[in-house]
Design a protein around this motif. Structure first.
Motif, PDB file in Angstrom:
ATOM      1  N   THR A 253       0.840  -1.204   0.000  1.00 38.95           N
ATOM      2  CA  THR A 253       0.000   0.000   0.000  1.00 38.95           C
ATOM      3  C   THR A 253       0.871   1.247   0.000  1.00 38.95           C
ATOM      4  O   THR A 253       2.029   1.203   0.453  1.00 38.95           O
ATOM      5  CB  THR A 253      -0.907   0.044   1.241  1.00 38.95           C
ATOM      6  N   PRO A 254       0.329   2.384  -0.477  1.00 39.19           N
ATOM      7  CA  PRO A 254       1.083   3.646  -0.392  1.00 39.19           C
ATOM      8  C   PRO A 254       1.471   3.995   1.041  1.00 39.19           C
ATOM      9  O   PRO A 254       2.540   4.551   1.285  1.00 39.19           O
ATOM     10  CB  PRO A 254       0.103   4.668  -0.974  1.00 39.19           C
ATOM     11  N   GLU A 255       0.620   3.651   1.994  1.00 41.21           N
ATOM     12  CA  GLU A 255       0.920   3.917   3.400  1.00 41.21           C
ATOM     13  C   GLU A 255       2.174   3.166   3.831  1.00 41.21           C
ATOM     14  O   GLU A 255       3.017   3.707   4.572  1.00 41.21           O
ATOM     15  CB  GLU A 255      -0.269   3.500   4.268  1.00 41.21           C
ATOM     16  N   GLU A 256       2.337   1.923   3.356  1.00 34.98           N
ATOM     17  CA  GLU A 256       3.530   1.144   3.694  1.00 34.98           C
ATOM     18  C   GLU A 256       4.780   1.767   3.087  1.00 34.98           C
ATOM     19  O   GLU A 256       5.839   1.808   3.722  1.00 34.98           O
ATOM     20  CB  GLU A 256       3.363  -0.298   3.218  1.00 34.98           C
ATOM     21  N   LEU A 257       4.669   2.250   1.860  1.00 34.90           N
ATOM     22  CA  LEU A 257       5.816   2.911   1.230  1.00 34.90           C
ATOM     23  C   LEU A 257       6.257   4.120   2.052  1.00 34.90           C
ATOM     24  O   LEU A 257       7.444   4.275   2.366  1.00 34.90           O
ATOM     25  CB  LEU A 257       5.456   3.349  -0.191  1.00 34.90           C
ATOM     26  N   ARG A 258       5.312   4.965   2.414  1.00 35.49           N
ATOM     27  CA  ARG A 258       5.660   6.186   3.157  1.00 35.49           C
ATOM     28  C   ARG A 258       6.189   5.859   4.552  1.00 35.49           C
ATOM     29  O   ARG A 258       7.125   6.508   5.037  1.00 35.49           O
ATOM     30  CB  ARG A 258       4.447   7.107   3.230  1.00 35.49           C
ATOM     31  N   ALA A 259       5.631   4.837   5.184  1.00 35.11           N
ATOM     32  CA  ALA A 259       6.124   4.435   6.503  1.00 35.11           C
ATOM     33  C   ALA A 259       7.546   3.903   6.411  1.00 35.11           C
ATOM     34  O   ALA A 259       8.417   4.247   7.230  1.00 35.11           O
ATOM     35  CB  ALA A 259       5.194   3.384   7.104  1.00 35.11           C
ATOM     36  N   PHE A 260       7.800   3.054   5.412  1.00 35.49           N
ATOM     37  CA  PHE A 260       9.146   2.517   5.211  1.00 35.49           C
ATOM     38  C   PHE A 260      10.134   3.655   4.960  1.00 35.49           C
ATOM     39  O   PHE A 260      11.211   3.703   5.582  1.00 35.49           O
ATOM     40  CB  PHE A 260       9.158   1.554   4.021  1.00 35.49           C
ATOM     41  N   MET A 261       9.786   4.564   4.063  1.00 32.44           N
ATOM     42  CA  MET A 261      10.714   5.638   3.700  1.00 32.44           C
ATOM     43  C   MET A 261      10.963   6.581   4.875  1.00 32.44           C
ATOM     44  O   MET A 261      12.076   7.106   5.021  1.00 32.44           O
ATOM     45  CB  MET A 261      10.182   6.405   2.493  1.00 32.44           C
ATOM     46  N   LYS A 262       9.976   6.806   5.701  1.00 32.70           N
ATOM     47  CA  LYS A 262      10.174   7.679   6.868  1.00 32.70           C
ATOM     48  C   LYS A 262      11.257   7.107   7.770  1.00 32.70           C
ATOM     49  O   LYS A 262      12.209   7.816   8.155  1.00 32.70           O
ATOM     50  CB  LYS A 262       8.860   7.831   7.637  1.00 32.70           C
ATOM     51  N   VAL A 263      11.124   5.835   8.121  1.00 31.45           N
ATOM     52  CA  VAL A 263      12.124   5.205   8.995  1.00 31.45           C
ATOM     53  C   VAL A 263      13.470   5.103   8.282  1.00 31.45           C
ATOM     54  O   VAL A 263      14.524   5.389   8.858  1.00 31.45           O
ATOM     55  CB  VAL A 263      11.645   3.817   9.455  1.00 31.45           C
ATOM     56  N   TYR A 264      13.441   4.694   7.020  1.00 34.98           N
ATOM     57  CA  TYR A 264      14.683   4.525   6.249  1.00 34.98           C
ATOM     58  C   TYR A 264      15.462   5.835   6.153  1.00 34.98           C
ATOM     59  O   TYR A 264      16.680   5.866   6.394  1.00 34.98           O
ATOM     60  CB  TYR A 264      14.345   4.000   4.855  1.00 34.98           C
ATOM     61  N   LEU A 265      14.788   6.920   5.830  1.00 36.32           N
ATOM     62  CA  LEU A 265      15.479   8.209   5.693  1.00 36.32           C
ATOM     63  C   LEU A 265      15.987   8.707   7.036  1.00 36.32           C
ATOM     64  O   LEU A 265      17.059   9.335   7.100  1.00 36.32           O
ATOM     65  CB  LEU A 265      14.548   9.234   5.039  1.00 36.32           C
ATOM     66  N   GLU A 266      15.248   8.448   8.105  1.00 33.12           N
ATOM     67  CA  GLU A 266      15.739   8.804   9.442  1.00 33.12           C
ATOM     68  C   GLU A 266      17.012   8.027   9.757  1.00 33.12           C
ATOM     69  O   GLU A 266      17.986   8.585  10.291  1.00 33.12           O
ATOM     70  CB  GLU A 266      14.666   8.510  10.488  1.00 33.12           C
ATOM     71  N   GLU A 267      17.026   6.740   9.425  1.00 36.36           N
ATOM     72  CA  GLU A 267      18.197   5.910   9.668  1.00 36.36           C
ATOM     73  C   GLU A 267      19.387   6.357   8.815  1.00 36.36           C
ATOM     74  O   GLU A 267      20.527   6.379   9.273  1.00 36.36           O
ATOM     75  CB  GLU A 267      17.877   4.446   9.389  1.00 36.36           C
ATOM     76  N   MET A 268      19.118   6.714   7.561  1.00 35.66           N
ATOM     77  CA  MET A 268      20.192   7.175   6.679  1.00 35.66           C
ATOM     78  C   MET A 268      20.766   8.502   7.161  1.00 35.66           C
ATOM     79  O   MET A 268      21.975   8.738   7.076  1.00 35.66           O
ATOM     80  CB  MET A 268      19.676   7.304   5.242  1.00 35.66           C
ATOM     81  N   ALA A 269      19.925   9.368   7.696  1.00 33.21           N
ATOM     82  CA  ALA A 269      20.396  10.658   8.205  1.00 33.21           C
ATOM     83  C   ALA A 269      21.346  10.474   9.383  1.00 33.21           C
ATOM     84  O   ALA A 269      22.276  11.266   9.580  1.00 33.21           O
ATOM     85  CB  ALA A 269      19.204  11.522   8.612  1.00 33.21           C
ATOM     86  N   LYS A 270      21.134   9.431  10.181  1.00 34.05           N
ATOM     87  CA  LYS A 270      22.032   9.140  11.301  1.00 34.05           C
ATOM     88  C   LYS A 270      23.417   8.735  10.807  1.00 34.05           C
ATOM     89  O   LYS A 270      24.419   8.932  11.498  1.00 34.05           O
ATOM     90  CB  LYS A 270      21.459   8.010  12.158  1.00 34.05           C
ATOM     91  N   ARG A 271      23.451   8.135   9.620  1.00 34.97           N
ATOM     92  CA  ARG A 271      24.706   7.637   9.072  1.00 34.97           C
ATOM     93  C   ARG A 271      25.449   8.740   8.315  1.00 34.97           C
ATOM     94  O   ARG A 271      26.578   9.048   8.625  1.00 34.97           O
ATOM     95  CB  ARG A 271      24.430   6.427   8.175  1.00 34.97           C
ATOM     96  N   SER A 272      24.824   9.290   7.305  1.00 35.68           N
ATOM     97  CA  SER A 272      25.415  10.391   6.532  1.00 35.68           C
ATOM     98  C   SER A 272      24.375  10.925   5.567  1.00 35.68           C
ATOM     99  O   SER A 272      23.798  10.151   4.793  1.00 35.68           O
ATOM    100  CB  SER A 272      26.645   9.930   5.756  1.00 35.68           C
ATOM    101  N   ALA A 273      24.186  12.216   5.588  1.00 39.40           N
ATOM    102  CA  ALA A 273      23.217  12.823   4.680  1.00 39.40           C
ATOM    103  C   ALA A 273      23.689  12.767   3.231  1.00 39.40           C
ATOM    104  O   ALA A 273      22.906  12.963   2.307  1.00 39.40           O
ATOM    105  CB  ALA A 273      22.966  14.271   5.080  1.00 39.40           C
ATOM    106  N   LYS A 274      24.976  12.478   3.035  1.00 34.99           N
ATOM    107  CA  LYS A 274      25.543  12.494   1.688  1.00 34.99           C
ATOM    108  C   LYS A 274      25.475  11.145   0.984  1.00 34.99           C
ATOM    109  O   LYS A 274      25.741  11.050  -0.215  1.00 34.99           O
ATOM    110  CB  LYS A 274      27.002  12.962   1.744  1.00 34.99           C
ATOM    111  N   LEU A 275      25.150  10.080   1.701  1.00 33.47           N
ATOM    112  CA  LEU A 275      25.115   8.765   1.079  1.00 33.47           C
ATOM    113  C   LEU A 275      23.902   8.643   0.157  1.00 33.47           C
ATOM    114  O   LEU A 275      22.772   8.883   0.585  1.00 33.47           O
ATOM    115  CB  LEU A 275      25.044   7.668   2.145  1.00 33.47           C
ATOM    116  N   PRO A 276      24.102   8.243  -1.116  1.00 34.67           N
ATOM    117  CA  PRO A 276      22.960   8.043  -2.009  1.00 34.67           C
ATOM    118  C   PRO A 276      22.042   6.942  -1.485  1.00 34.67           C
ATOM    119  O   PRO A 276      22.511   5.901  -1.018  1.00 34.67           O
ATOM    120  CB  PRO A 276      23.620   7.626  -3.332  1.00 34.67           C
ATOM    121  N   ILE A 277      20.740   7.181  -1.565  1.00 41.09           N
ATOM    122  CA  ILE A 277      19.765   6.225  -1.056  1.00 41.09           C
ATOM    123  C   ILE A 277      19.352   5.251  -2.160  1.00 41.09           C
ATOM    124  O   ILE A 277      19.847   5.320  -3.296  1.00 41.09           O
ATOM    125  CB  ILE A 277      18.527   6.942  -0.482  1.00 41.09           C
TER     126      ILE A 277
END
Length: 468
Positions: A253-277
């Motif tokens: 569902t679109p809701e699952e996509l947005r939920a996944f991306m919210k957590v994923y982008l938060e996790e990526m920001a902890k690592r490095s904002a410059k890393l390509p997703i």
């Protein structure tokens, strides 16, 4: 034809003008290997003893580089898609197991007919195991086929379903993560510069919120994103995909996509904002890997949710700068359904069993080989037969596992049978590329792909042979 010996491979290299006298073999003044030599190298890479096989695999990659054939990442092309520079095309990603060299030759022939380079050769971890075809061997088959058919430019190699085993992860998370990291190292070393991370197996639909359901999946995907960015060769930005809906289960569902991306982008920001997703998302839209087999061995009709594919792809592009949704389990769909994927804006489709079926069921395939396939499958894998599964269903679902013992018989089949099967495969690929609307894409691919030649390490067996 037969496999080459190590001495014969060394003589072949000298024949085409490779300088073996220096500190490292030099292909810069070498000639393209003759067709018969390429065939021999490809067979050696598939069937010879380990030391000789390693030299053949190395020689194929170096000869491919010398001819302007380069394993490449599809990342730039997918970012161009995300930016709206191209659309209405679905990239076929093809798992071509077992008889890989000959099947890949048919792919390149079909591509040349349609002026297409927009296609991916992929291999799942499970395939590498049951076909006893490590990533280096599979990549060599693809590159040898490209060399044999006169292809130039990028070749896209992809690791399909780099998947977390949910039970193993629950028992020992660190060990399961390390296992997948080691697999990824092997894939990258083989030139697989596109990797599909699949942690969808740990999605827990019993949790209260969609975000919590997707959390571990997103956290693991972020971890592997960072890991791959740390091992990718200099100058190469590996294309990464994520998966949020396990194929064959509930539709995404679109809701699952947005939920996944919210957590994923938060996790990526902890690592490095410059890393390509990640640049694409695999979803479930109603299909099954290998199709849904009825008791008589025929395939059931499958209802694909094309509207869902379009919705997810639109969200990917407009909100996250990604190329779009990936369709799995589609190779057994009829052409009328496959042709709808470009209109649904699916950026990529994974195809496998349809090609395998064509080969195994082809009227030109000698009956002795068909009998060997059946005998091996029932003698060695009957314990995998599901409850209530008929013999026809079991054989259809399981016969692909015979490849590890069938590679040699396929190499030795009569030339007339080989020619007939390759012609049918070429027609199938031509149809597939037409349905996916990837004809006339050679310039698009060349203009949006950076070629970086990563020299493979010289095998120890060749070093010893040169010193002798």
């Amino acid at each position: 034809m037969a496999c080459a010996s190590l001495a014969e491979l060394t003589d072949d290299l000298k024949t085409i003008g490779v300088d073996l006298a220096g500190s490292s073999p030099d292909f810069s003044k070498s000639k393209r290997p003759p067709d018969a030599m390429i065939d021999r190298w490809a067979e050696t890479a598939a069937l010879a003893e380990p030391e000789t096989r390693a030299v053949a695999i190395w020689a194929i990659r170096e000869a491919a580089h010398a001819a302007g054939i380069v394993p490449a990442s599809i990342q730039e092309l997918y970012l161009a898609c995300a930016a709206g520079k191209w659309s209405g095309k679905t990239v076929p990603a093809m798992n071509l197991r077992g008889w890989s060299y000959h099947t890949c030759r048919a792919v390149f022939r079909a591509g040349q007919e349609l002026d297409s380079k927009l296609f991916i050769f992929e291999q799942a971890v499970g395939e590498a195991l049951y076909a006893q075809q490590p990533p280096l061997e599979y990549a060599a088959a693809v590159l040898a086929a490209a060399l044999r058919e006169g292809h130039t430019g990028p070749v896209f190699l992809q690791a399909d379903h780099d998947q977390i085993n949910a039970k193993a992860y629950l028992a020992d998370p660190k060990a399961e993560v390390r296992k997948l990291e080691n697999i990824m190292r092997e894939q990258v070393a083989a030139g697989m510069y596109s990797i599909d991370i699949d942690a969808s197996t740990v999605v827990d639909l019993s949790l209260a919120t969609v975000e919590d359901q997707q959390r571990v999946n997103a956290e693991l995907t972020a971890h592997f994103t960072e890991f791959v960015r740390g091992i990718e060769p200099k100058g190469v930005s590996i294309s990464l995909g994520a998966e949020i809906g396990e194929v064959g289960h509930e539709n995404t569902t679109p809701e699952e996509l947005r939920a996944f991306m919210k957590v994923y982008l938060e996790e990526m920001a902890k690592r490095s904002a410059k890393l390509p997703i990640v640049s694409k998302i695999s979803i479930n839209s109603g299909t099954y890997h290998g199709g849904k087999v009825l008791p008589d061995g025929t395939l059931a009709e499958v209802n694909v949710d094309y509207d869902l594919l379009k919705t997810i792809s639109t969200i990917c592009r407009s909100e996250y700068n990604m190329a779009g949704a990936v369709q799995h389990g589609a190779s057994t769909l009829p052409g009328t359904q496959l042709a709808k994927l470009p209109k649904a804006e699916a950026v990529e489709v994974h195809l496998a069993l349809g090609f395998n079926n064509l080969i195994f069921d082809h009227p030109a395939l000698p009956q002795t080989i068909k009998d060997q396939i059946k005998e091996y499958t029932f003698a060695n894998h009957l314990s995998e037969k599901g409850a209530g599964e008929t013999d026809a269903q079991f054989f259809y679902n399981t016969r692909k596992k015979s490849w590890k013992v069938m590679k040699k018989p396929f190499w030795e089949m009569p030339k007339a049978a080989e020619t007939a099967i390759m012609a049918s495969l070429q027609e199938m690929f031509r149809n597939m590329f037409t349905w996916m609307n990837v004809g006339g894409t050679s310039k698009l691919v060349d203009d949006n792909t950076t070629l970086v030649k990563i020299a493979p390490p010289v095998p120890e067996a060749l070093r010893k042979a040169r010193a002798a």
